[in-house]
Write a protein that holds these residues in place. Structure first.
Motif, PDB file in Angstrom:
ATOM      1  N   THR A 204       0.713  -1.153   0.176  1.00 38.38           N
ATOM      2  CA  THR A 204      -0.020  -0.124   0.034  1.00 38.38           C
ATOM      3  C   THR A 204       0.794   1.317  -0.144  1.00 38.38           C
ATOM      4  OG1 THR A 204      -0.236  -0.093   2.418  1.00 38.38           O
ATOM      5  CG2 THR A 204      -2.122  -1.186   0.814  1.00 38.38           C
ATOM      6  N   ASN A 205       1.957   1.241   0.412  1.00 39.83           N
ATOM      7  CA  ASN A 205       2.870   2.387   0.238  1.00 39.83           C
ATOM      8  C   ASN A 205       3.741   2.518  -0.944  1.00 39.83           C
ATOM      9  OD1 ASN A 205       2.396   3.545   3.102  1.00 39.83           O
ATOM     10  ND2 ASN A 205       3.656   1.666   4.028  1.00 39.83           N
ATOM     11  N   LEU A 206       3.599   1.777  -1.912  1.00 38.90           N
ATOM     12  CA  LEU A 206       4.288   1.501  -3.071  1.00 38.90           C
ATOM     13  C   LEU A 206       3.753   3.077  -3.906  1.00 38.90           C
ATOM     14  CD1 LEU A 206       6.283   0.233  -4.928  1.00 38.90           C
ATOM     15  CD2 LEU A 206       4.461  -1.142  -5.928  1.00 38.90           C
ATOM     16  N   ARG A 207       4.518   3.918  -4.301  1.00 39.51           N
ATOM     17  CA  ARG A 207       4.417   4.804  -5.062  1.00 39.51           C
ATOM     18  C   ARG A 207       4.857   4.875  -6.571  1.00 39.51           C
ATOM     19  NH1 ARG A 207       0.829   4.975  -2.189  1.00 39.51           N
ATOM     20  NH2 ARG A 207       0.622   5.926  -0.266  1.00 39.51           N
ATOM     21  N   GLU A 208       5.680   4.351  -6.752  1.00 42.36           N
ATOM     22  CA  GLU A 208       6.321   4.156  -8.330  1.00 42.36           C
ATOM     23  C   GLU A 208       6.627   2.774  -8.385  1.00 42.36           C
ATOM     24  OE1 GLU A 208      10.517   5.710 -10.235  1.00 42.36           O
ATOM     25  OE2 GLU A 208       9.388   7.067  -8.766  1.00 42.36           O
ATOM     26  N   LEU A 209       6.255   2.311  -9.661  1.00 44.52           N
ATOM     27  CA  LEU A 209       6.525   0.942 -10.202  1.00 44.52           C
ATOM     28  C   LEU A 209       7.147   1.392 -11.655  1.00 44.52           C
ATOM     29  CD1 LEU A 209       6.635  -2.225 -10.316  1.00 44.52           C
ATOM     30  CD2 LEU A 209       4.082  -1.774 -10.835  1.00 44.52           C
ATOM     31  N   THR A 210       8.216   0.846 -11.890  1.00 42.91           N
ATOM     32  CA  THR A 210       8.752   0.785 -13.169  1.00 42.91           C
ATOM     33  C   THR A 210       8.836  -0.414 -13.973  1.00 42.91           C
ATOM     34  OG1 THR A 210       9.898   2.847 -12.660  1.00 42.91           O
ATOM     35  CG2 THR A 210      10.544   1.704 -14.704  1.00 42.91           C
ATOM     36  N   ILE A 211       8.426  -0.996 -14.891  1.00 47.13           N
ATOM     37  CA  ILE A 211       8.453  -1.927 -15.696  1.00 47.13           C
ATOM     38  C   ILE A 211       9.197  -1.821 -17.124  1.00 47.13           C
ATOM     39  CG2 ILE A 211       7.338  -4.240 -16.597  1.00 47.13           C
ATOM     40  CD1 ILE A 211       5.486  -3.703 -14.159  1.00 47.13           C
ATOM     41  N   ARG A 212      10.361  -2.365 -17.316  1.00 44.20           N
ATOM     42  CA  ARG A 212      10.951  -2.416 -18.631  1.00 44.20           C
ATOM     43  C   ARG A 212      11.518  -3.833 -19.185  1.00 44.20           C
ATOM     44  NH1 ARG A 212      12.938   2.977 -16.742  1.00 44.20           N
ATOM     45  NH2 ARG A 212      11.739   4.395 -18.017  1.00 44.20           N
ATOM     46  N   GLY A 213      11.353  -3.902 -20.502  1.00 45.94           N
ATOM     47  CA  GLY A 213      12.062  -4.995 -21.148  1.00 45.94           C
ATOM     48  C   GLY A 213      11.607  -6.479 -20.399  1.00 45.94           C
ATOM     49  N   MET A 214      10.461  -6.460 -20.411  1.00 50.10           N
ATOM     50  CA  MET A 214       9.800  -7.621 -19.806  1.00 50.10           C
ATOM     51  C   MET A 214       9.101  -8.373 -21.176  1.00 50.10           C
ATOM     52  SD  MET A 214      10.448  -7.830 -16.765  1.00 50.10           S
ATOM     53  CE  MET A 214       9.433  -8.704 -15.873  1.00 50.10           C
ATOM     54  N   ARG A 215       8.670  -9.662 -20.958  1.00 48.24           N
ATOM     55  CA  ARG A 215       7.985 -10.397 -22.301  1.00 48.24           C
ATOM     56  C   ARG A 215       6.519  -9.685 -22.371  1.00 48.24           C
ATOM     57  NH1 ARG A 215       8.265 -16.619 -20.658  1.00 48.24           N
ATOM     58  NH2 ARG A 215       7.128 -16.529 -22.643  1.00 48.24           N
ATOM     59  N   LYS A 216       6.161  -9.822 -23.707  1.00 51.06           N
ATOM     60  CA  LYS A 216       4.949  -9.037 -24.263  1.00 51.06           C
ATOM     61  C   LYS A 216       3.711  -9.714 -23.324  1.00 51.06           C
ATOM     62  CE  LYS A 216       6.639  -8.244 -28.909  1.00 51.06           C
ATOM     63  NZ  LYS A 216       6.534  -8.529 -30.286  1.00 51.06           N
ATOM     64  N   GLU A 217       3.900 -10.945 -22.960  1.00 52.93           N
ATOM     65  CA  GLU A 217       2.686 -11.633 -22.232  1.00 52.93           C
ATOM     66  C   GLU A 217       2.608 -10.979 -20.730  1.00 52.93           C
ATOM     67  OE1 GLU A 217       1.512 -15.969 -20.287  1.00 52.93           O
ATOM     68  OE2 GLU A 217       3.382 -15.898 -21.693  1.00 52.93           O
ATOM     69  N   LEU A 218       3.507 -10.696 -20.202  1.00 52.27           N
ATOM     70  CA  LEU A 218       3.460  -9.991 -18.966  1.00 52.27           C
ATOM     71  C   LEU A 218       2.799  -8.632 -19.306  1.00 52.27           C
ATOM     72  CD1 LEU A 218       5.573  -9.802 -16.007  1.00 52.27           C
ATOM     73  CD2 LEU A 218       5.078  -7.713 -16.960  1.00 52.27           C
ATOM     74  N   HIS A 219       3.198  -7.864 -20.286  1.00 51.87           N
ATOM     75  CA  HIS A 219       2.759  -6.337 -20.616  1.00 51.87           C
ATOM     76  C   HIS A 219       1.131  -6.644 -21.117  1.00 51.87           C
ATOM     77  CE1 HIS A 219       6.130  -3.623 -21.014  1.00 51.87           C
ATOM     78  NE2 HIS A 219       7.122  -4.729 -21.204  1.00 51.87           N
TER      79      HIS A 219
END
Length: 124
Positions: A83-98
């Motif tokens: 609940t304290n998570l303010r920023e999530l960055t996701i890069r270079g992952m599989r298309k399925e996850l996206h």
């Protein structure tokens, strides 16, 4: 992980490709683990195919970066408890996850509470 998650003053953790043995497939963040962790960077963990975040883990986490973890096809269900998570960055992952984390994707509920979502292009 069992030793690391018990460190009471650990605030930043950077997990890279060589952090675990080559045959490690599952990453587990246990309940009450990492009590002071605020910043977590998971980068190039190609062999990890499953990641579990138990409810009560990383209660102070405010920033999470996940990059180039090609073995992951889904995000941990337990992210919804951060609940304290303010920023999530996701890069270079599989298309399925996206596809799963898009606003109409089946896993979007896990991250919809995060105010700042930075989603880069999937791997080719």
């Amino acid at each position: 992980m069992g030793i690391l998650e018990k460190l009471p003053n650990l605030t930043t953790l950077n997990l890279k490709s060589q952090a675990f043995k080559e045959n490690t497939k599952i990453l587990v963040f246990s309940k009450e683990g990492f009590p002071s962790l605020q910043y977590l960077f998971v980068n190039g963990m190609f062999g990890i195919t499953e990641w579990r975040v138990e409810e009560g883990a990383m209660p102070r986490l405010c920033r999470l970066n996940i990059t180039y973890c090609s073995g992951l096809t889904t995000l941990p269900d337990g992210l919804r408890y951060l609940t304290n998570l303010r920023e999530l960055t996701i890069r270079g992952m599989r298309k399925e996850l996206h596809r799963r984390i898009e606003e109409d994707g089946e896993d979007f509920y896990k991250i919809q509470h995060v105010p700042s979502l930075v989603i880069g292009e999937p791997m080719q």
